[in-house]
Design a protein around this motif. Sequence first.
Motif, short mmCIF file in Angstrom:
data_model
loop_
_atom_site.label_atom_id
_atom_site.label_comp_id
_atom_site.label_asym_id
_atom_site.label_seq_id
_atom_site.Cartn_x
_atom_site.Cartn_y
_atom_site.Cartn_z
N LYS A 173 44.60 33.00 38.59
CA LYS A 173 45.61 33.00 39.65
C LYS A 173 45.16 33.80 40.86
CE LYS A 173 49.10 34.28 37.00
NZ LYS A 173 50.48 34.62 36.52
N SER A 174 44.28 34.79 40.64
CA SER A 174 43.85 35.65 41.75
C SER A 174 42.53 35.16 42.33
CB SER A 174 43.70 37.09 41.28
OG SER A 174 42.56 37.23 40.44
N ARG A 175 42.32 35.47 43.60
CA ARG A 175 41.05 35.10 44.24
C ARG A 175 39.89 35.78 43.55
NH1 ARG A 175 39.92 36.41 50.54
NH2 ARG A 175 39.78 38.52 49.67
N LYS A 176 40.03 37.08 43.22
CA LYS A 176 38.96 37.78 42.54
C LYS A 176 38.64 37.13 41.20
CE LYS A 176 37.60 42.20 40.52
NZ LYS A 176 37.99 43.60 40.20
N GLY A 177 39.68 36.77 40.46
CA GLY A 177 39.48 36.13 39.17
C GLY A 177 38.71 34.83 39.29
N ARG A 178 39.04 34.06 40.31
CA ARG A 178 38.33 32.78 40.53
C ARG A 178 36.88 33.02 40.94
NH1 ARG A 178 43.42 31.70 42.79
NH2 ARG A 178 42.65 32.02 44.92
#
Length: 249
Positions: A173-178
């Motif tokens: 869900k987060s940009r960092k996670g992606r």
Amino acid sequence: MIDMHCHIDLYQHPGRVIAEADKRGTYVVAVTTTPKAFLGNLRLTEGRKRIRVAVGLHPELVAERHREVDDVCKLMSQTKYVGEIGMDGSPPYSGSIGLQKNVFLSILKRADELGGKILSVHSRGAPTAVLDCIGQTTGKSVPILHWFSGNMKEMQRAIDMGCWFSVGPAMLKSRKGRELANAIPRSRILTETDGPFGTSGDSPLMPWDAEMAIPVIADLWGAAPADVAGLIRANFRDLLKTTELEAAQ
């Protein structure tokens, strides 16, 4: 679908979740937070061919229950999966980081003695410390970093060390996670939910909701979702084959 990290006993109605996962043919690694929970999960999932129970001692509980590491090490001979284990350096748990390290190293050493296990590893707030510990092992086990949240340098170190990774809808869900997920070698990525702690909106993710990660990964890669789903299944088969573990039924 494959859920490599799910707290199946902690849902409000675990029996219903287990029955539905079985009906859908979802392969689930049921991680546990204590050795007592491992034994309870074995009873709860008895006869479910696609649910495997991992024995663990969650780092958030180590301050109060670190002596139970001996029970974890004794029970490890009963399963190929170990988790949830690892270290947590976030503020509520940083005070026990020394104990956490000792517990984690003891479990890693026992896994080596038993010829290697599949490990589901927690590293929130302590990725460097976790990787330092993994670096002290013989390499017989396969560490799967669950919901990895370190920085890109730490991610690259984990990749260079041969770690695998499990990612789920909540992480993505987060940009960092992606961004982190996109850095994972395609041959070492697996899916998870971390349910019921991983959520979609206000609802806990169910084991079969691991498939919600597929279109997001496909978008990152510029690939077809069906191809990504096929790759995840192939990765799981390769994991089992590489570590000479039981094949999925």
